[in-house]
Scaffold this active site. Structure first.
Site, short mmCIF file in Angstrom:
data_model
loop_
_atom_site.label_atom_id
_atom_site.label_comp_id
_atom_site.label_asym_id
_atom_site.label_seq_id
_atom_site.Cartn_x
_atom_site.Cartn_y
_atom_site.Cartn_z
N SER A 57 0.84 -1.20 0.00
CA SER A 57 0.00 0.00 0.00
C SER A 57 0.87 1.25 0.00
CB SER A 57 -0.92 0.02 1.23
OG SER A 57 -0.15 0.25 2.40
N ASP A 89 -1.32 -0.89 -3.90
CA ASP A 89 -2.69 -0.66 -3.46
C ASP A 89 -2.87 0.75 -2.91
OD1 ASP A 89 -5.27 -1.83 -3.16
OD2 ASP A 89 -4.96 -1.93 -1.00
N SER A 211 -11.19 -7.90 6.65
CA SER A 211 -10.89 -8.42 7.99
C SER A 211 -12.10 -8.41 8.90
CB SER A 211 -9.75 -7.61 8.63
OG SER A 211 -8.55 -7.76 7.91
#
Length: 284
Positions: A57, A89, A211
């Protein structure tokens, strides 16, 4: 799906994700922040004989240095016996996304919440033109998943087809009720909205903030069209648990021991996720 909606993969990353969408499994996109977390991800995929998305990321790049962390991930990709898609990302700007393309990433995702839908699609078109010329896949953000000060957006699925045509992206992130940095599995997935979205494109759909979703709900979402599942917080929790277990010994000072143990703990969690996503043994 109509013939007009059929996805035409432009590179290996797009082809792998298209296969996942067609065969109703998902490829795990797991965030790496250092050498040990990157190794855990690839090691788990090797053990499961699964394709995997090794994800860096923009936040991780700020922490570890983009070129340094990229070099670690590229080395793992080159030596792996399974397909490893190196993905950048949450690029925050077009310039950042293009930097990742130039560094050799297989796929990049550009945030779009700072623009209206049309402006987002047109900016993604610029990225897609350059990326595709170099064999790099692009993930666009049709809807924003709640993340810090970025509010979630929930759009009409009828807008998705035109967004895909204009943007030219290979995969598209949608919002079905998750949020980033969830530490408990309390998300309620909007499967009705997901089915509606899936009817408007054959492209792989991407779930951010997974998550917070239960394994059972994730399997349902994958069946309905989610083909890329992003996982970060859950893995950071596991890695940190491993470190804490080792540091309960006040005599332990060797970082290789507690980081190595945490790597093995994270490897096992990634293996479990890969199994749940249905991608074990899906090496093409």
């Amino acid at each position: 799906m109509t013939a007009a909606l059929r996805l035409k993969p432009k590179n290996r990353a797009a082809s792998l994700l298209a296969h996942a969408r067609e065969h109703r499994y998902a490829i795990g996109a797991f965030n790496a922040v250092n050498m040990e977390t990157a190794e855990a991800i690839v090691q788990a995929a090797e053990l499961e004989k699964a394709p995997v998305i090794l994800q860096v990321s923009e936040n991780a790049a700020r922490y570890a240095g983009l070129e340094h962390l990229t070099a670690v991930c590229q080395s793992l990709r080159e030596h792996a016996s399974i397909p490893v898609i190196l993905h950048f990302d949450h690029a925050e700007t077009l310039e950042s996304a293009l930097t990742a393309v130039a560094l050799g990433y297989d796929m990049v995702m550009l945030e779009g919440g700072d623009l209206d839908l049309d402006g987002n699609a047109r900016r993604l078109k610029l990225l897609s033109k350059t990326a595709h010329a170099l064999g790099v896949a692009v993930e666009g953000e049709f809807e924003v998943t709640l993340k810090g000060d970025r509010d979630a957006t929930h759009l009409s699925a009828s807008l998705l087809e035109d967004f895909m045509k204009v943007s030219g992206v290979d995969a598209v992130a949608v919002d079905i009720g998750t949020s980033h940095k969830q530490t408990e599995k309390t998300a309620k997935l909007d499967l009705h909205h997901l089915r509606d979205l899936a009817r408007h494109t054959a492209a792989p759909l991407v779930l951010h903030g997974s998550s917070g979703a239960t394994p059972e709900d994730l399997r349902l979402a994958i069946f309905e069209g989610i083909s890329k599942v992003n996982v970060a917080t859950e893995l950071m929790l596991e890695f940190t648990r491993g470190v804490r277990e080792q540091l309960s010994d006040p005599q332990l000072y060797d970082a290789r021991k507690y980081l190595g143990y945490a790597r093995e703990v994270m490897t096992e969690r990634v293996r479990t996720l890969i199994q749940n996503f249905g991608s074990s043994g899906q090496v093409l």
